[in-house]
Scaffold this active site. Structure first.
Site, PDB file in Angstrom:
ATOM      1  N   ASP A 223       4.212   2.567  -4.334  1.00 61.84           N
ATOM      2  CA  ASP A 223       3.174   2.994  -5.285  1.00 61.84           C
ATOM      3  C   ASP A 223       3.070   1.958  -6.395  1.00 61.84           C
ATOM      4  O   ASP A 223       4.045   1.687  -7.095  1.00 61.84           O
ATOM      5  CB  ASP A 223       3.551   4.363  -5.855  1.00 61.84           C
ATOM      6  CG  ASP A 223       2.448   4.966  -6.722  1.00 61.84           C
ATOM      7  OD1 ASP A 223       1.476   4.251  -7.049  1.00 61.84           O
ATOM      8  OD2 ASP A 223       2.584   6.158  -7.081  1.00 61.84           O
TER       9      ASP A 223
ATOM     10  N   ASP B 127       0.854  -1.183   0.000  1.00 65.75           N
ATOM     11  CA  ASP B 127       0.000   0.000   0.000  1.00 65.75           C
ATOM     12  C   ASP B 127       0.890   1.233   0.000  1.00 65.75           C
ATOM     13  O   ASP B 127       2.102   1.136   0.226  1.00 65.75           O
ATOM     14  CB  ASP B 127      -0.930   0.005   1.224  1.00 65.75           C
ATOM     15  CG  ASP B 127      -2.239   0.745   0.964  1.00 65.75           C
ATOM     16  OD1 ASP B 127      -2.170   1.916   0.518  1.00 65.75           O
ATOM     17  OD2 ASP B 127      -3.306   0.170   1.207  1.00 65.75           O
ATOM     18  N   LEU B 128       0.275   2.385  -0.230  1.00 63.01           N
ATOM     19  CA  LEU B 128       0.999   3.653  -0.166  1.00 63.01           C
ATOM     20  C   LEU B 128       1.332   4.045   1.265  1.00 63.01           C
ATOM     21  O   LEU B 128       2.175   4.917   1.488  1.00 63.01           O
ATOM     22  CB  LEU B 128       0.158   4.760  -0.811  1.00 63.01           C
ATOM     23  CG  LEU B 128       0.050   4.761  -2.331  1.00 63.01           C
ATOM     24  CD1 LEU B 128      -1.025   5.756  -2.774  1.00 63.01           C
ATOM     25  CD2 LEU B 128       1.383   5.102  -2.971  1.00 63.01           C
TER      26      LEU B 128
ATOM     27  N   ASN C 294     -18.816  -2.205 -10.604  1.00 63.40           N
ATOM     28  CA  ASN C 294     -20.113  -2.138 -11.281  1.00 63.40           C
ATOM     29  C   ASN C 294     -20.191  -0.932 -12.206  1.00 63.40           C
ATOM     30  O   ASN C 294     -21.006  -0.910 -13.134  1.00 63.40           O
ATOM     31  CB  ASN C 294     -21.235  -2.111 -10.251  1.00 63.40           C
ATOM     32  CG  ASN C 294     -21.344  -0.808  -9.486  1.00 63.40           C
ATOM     33  OD1 ASN C 294     -22.099   0.099  -9.869  1.00 63.40           O
ATOM     34  ND2 ASN C 294     -20.611  -0.677  -8.387  1.00 63.40           N
TER      35      ASN C 294
ATOM     36  N   TYR D   6     -13.796   6.910 -13.887  1.00 62.96           N
ATOM     37  CA  TYR D   6     -13.503   5.771 -13.020  1.00 62.96           C
ATOM     38  C   TYR D   6     -13.959   4.474 -13.696  1.00 62.96           C
ATOM     39  O   TYR D   6     -13.206   3.485 -13.770  1.00 62.96           O
ATOM     40  CB  TYR D   6     -14.211   5.964 -11.684  1.00 62.96           C
ATOM     41  CG  TYR D   6     -14.124   4.809 -10.721  1.00 62.96           C
ATOM     42  CD1 TYR D   6     -12.979   4.592  -9.966  1.00 62.96           C
ATOM     43  CD2 TYR D   6     -15.209   3.955 -10.530  1.00 62.96           C
ATOM     44  CE1 TYR D   6     -12.907   3.538  -9.062  1.00 62.96           C
ATOM     45  CE2 TYR D   6     -15.148   2.910  -9.632  1.00 62.96           C
ATOM     46  CZ  TYR D   6     -13.998   2.701  -8.901  1.00 62.96           C
ATOM     47  OH  TYR D   6     -13.938   1.658  -8.008  1.00 62.96           O
TER      48      TYR D   6
ATOM     49  N   LYS E 287     -11.805   1.176 -15.299  1.00 60.49           N
ATOM     50  CA  LYS E 287     -12.046  -0.220 -14.943  1.00 60.49           C
ATOM     51  C   LYS E 287     -12.254  -1.069 -16.199  1.00 60.49           C
ATOM     52  O   LYS E 287     -11.774  -2.209 -16.278  1.00 60.49           O
ATOM     53  CB  LYS E 287     -13.268  -0.325 -14.021  1.00 60.49           C
ATOM     54  CG  LYS E 287     -13.065   0.294 -12.640  1.00 60.49           C
ATOM     55  CD  LYS E 287     -11.946  -0.385 -11.877  1.00 60.49           C
ATOM     56  CE  LYS E 287     -11.866   0.090 -10.434  1.00 60.49           C
ATOM     57  NZ  LYS E 287     -10.771  -0.557  -9.678  1.00 60.49           N
TER      58      LYS E 287
ATOM     59  N   GLY F  49      -6.065   1.600  -5.666  1.00 65.17           N
ATOM     60  CA  GLY F  49      -6.573   2.540  -6.656  1.00 65.17           C
ATOM     61  C   GLY F  49      -7.432   3.610  -6.019  1.00 65.17           C
ATOM     62  O   GLY F  49      -8.042   3.394  -4.964  1.00 65.17           O
TER      63      GLY F  49
END
Length: 269
Positions: free
Chosen positions: A47, A31-32, A110, A139, A143, A71
């Protein structure tokens, strides 16, 4: 399995990390930010958009699979979204190929089909894994692009890649829309483990929701991979108040992400 979980400090990441450990998998976190309190496995603060940093993680660890949850979780400019969701996926896939790691489970959304009108659905016609992409935001566009990249690497390098189009990951549903889109934390872990362990899925798209009575998406693609959700948002239906925005949010399956209020220039700040 020894699994690299990216975005391991996030809300889904924490649930998946704990759940996989409870099921006797070994988790390596990425993780960051530094590891959350209580995490006892190996952790890398880096990153995912930096291919050298990602490659260094693979060189330091022996891995069997990747669960890519990292993300930016909301709408942003198109370049930011593409970097956050597509460039990070590419960096992981290249490192996987270089180190012969052949399984990735990806947190898609979704919102990849979010502009699909609800009027196109009925109780016997949920959206299937064959539905055409209809992103509702940048976004969602990112995806869709990340899913396409996974498909390319599945074809080119025989990577097994499962894209989980997550609905509404919440402790419990809180809106009328969430009665259709809810993914419980326990079902999220069940879904990820099924995607990790299904024999030779190739490239597959499944819908990340619980066994909701009012589901808008078809759970059969997930069930083919062994995902058997046990929770149903309907258990919370009598607790959810009606809101003025419910009707607008029900026009498209992407809910508020499909509304004009969230629209922005592709290349603006």
């Amino acid at each position: 399995m020894r699994v690299l979980v990216t975005g391991a400090a996030g809300s889904i990441g924490r649930a998946v990390t704990l759940g996989l450990c409870d099921r006797d998998h070994e988790v390596v976190g990425l993780d960051l930010v530094p590891e959350p309190e209580g995490f006892t496995g190996n952790w890398h603060t880096a990153d995912c958009a930096d291919p050298d940093a990602v490659l260094a993680v693979f060189e330091a660890e022996r891995l069997d699979a990747v669960v890519h949850l990292a993300g930016h979780p909301g709408e942003a400019s198109l370049p930011t979204s593409l970097t956050s969701h597509v460039v990070t996926t590419a960096a992981l896939l290249d490192a996987m190929v270089a180190h012969r790691v052949s399984r990735i489970v990806y947190a898609s959304s979704n919102h990849a089909v979010g502009r699909t009108p609800r009027r196109d659905l009925g109780p016997d016609t949920p959206l299937t894994d064959g539905a055409l992409p209809r992103p509702d935001t940048f976004y969602g566009v990112s995806k869709v692009a990340a899913e396409a990249l996974l498909g390319l690497y599945a074809d080119r390098h025989a990577v097994d890649a499962v894209a989980c189009r997550i609905g509404s990951f919440l402790e419990e549903p809180a809106t009328l829309r969430a009665l259709s889109t809810w993914l419980s934390p326990d079902d999220c872990v069940r879904m990820v483990e099924a995607a990790l362990t299904a024999p030779s899925p190739g490239f597959a798209v499944i819908y990340g929701i619980s066994a909701n009575t009012r589901a808008w998406w078809d759970l059969e693609p997930g069930r083919r991979l062994g995902y058997q959700p046990l929770d149903d948002a309907e258990a919370y239906a009598d607790r959810i108040p009606q809101r003025p925005e419910d009707e607008d949010e029900a026009a498209y399956v992407g809910g508020p992400y499909a509304l004009a209020e969230i629209q922005r220039p592709a290349l603006g700040d």
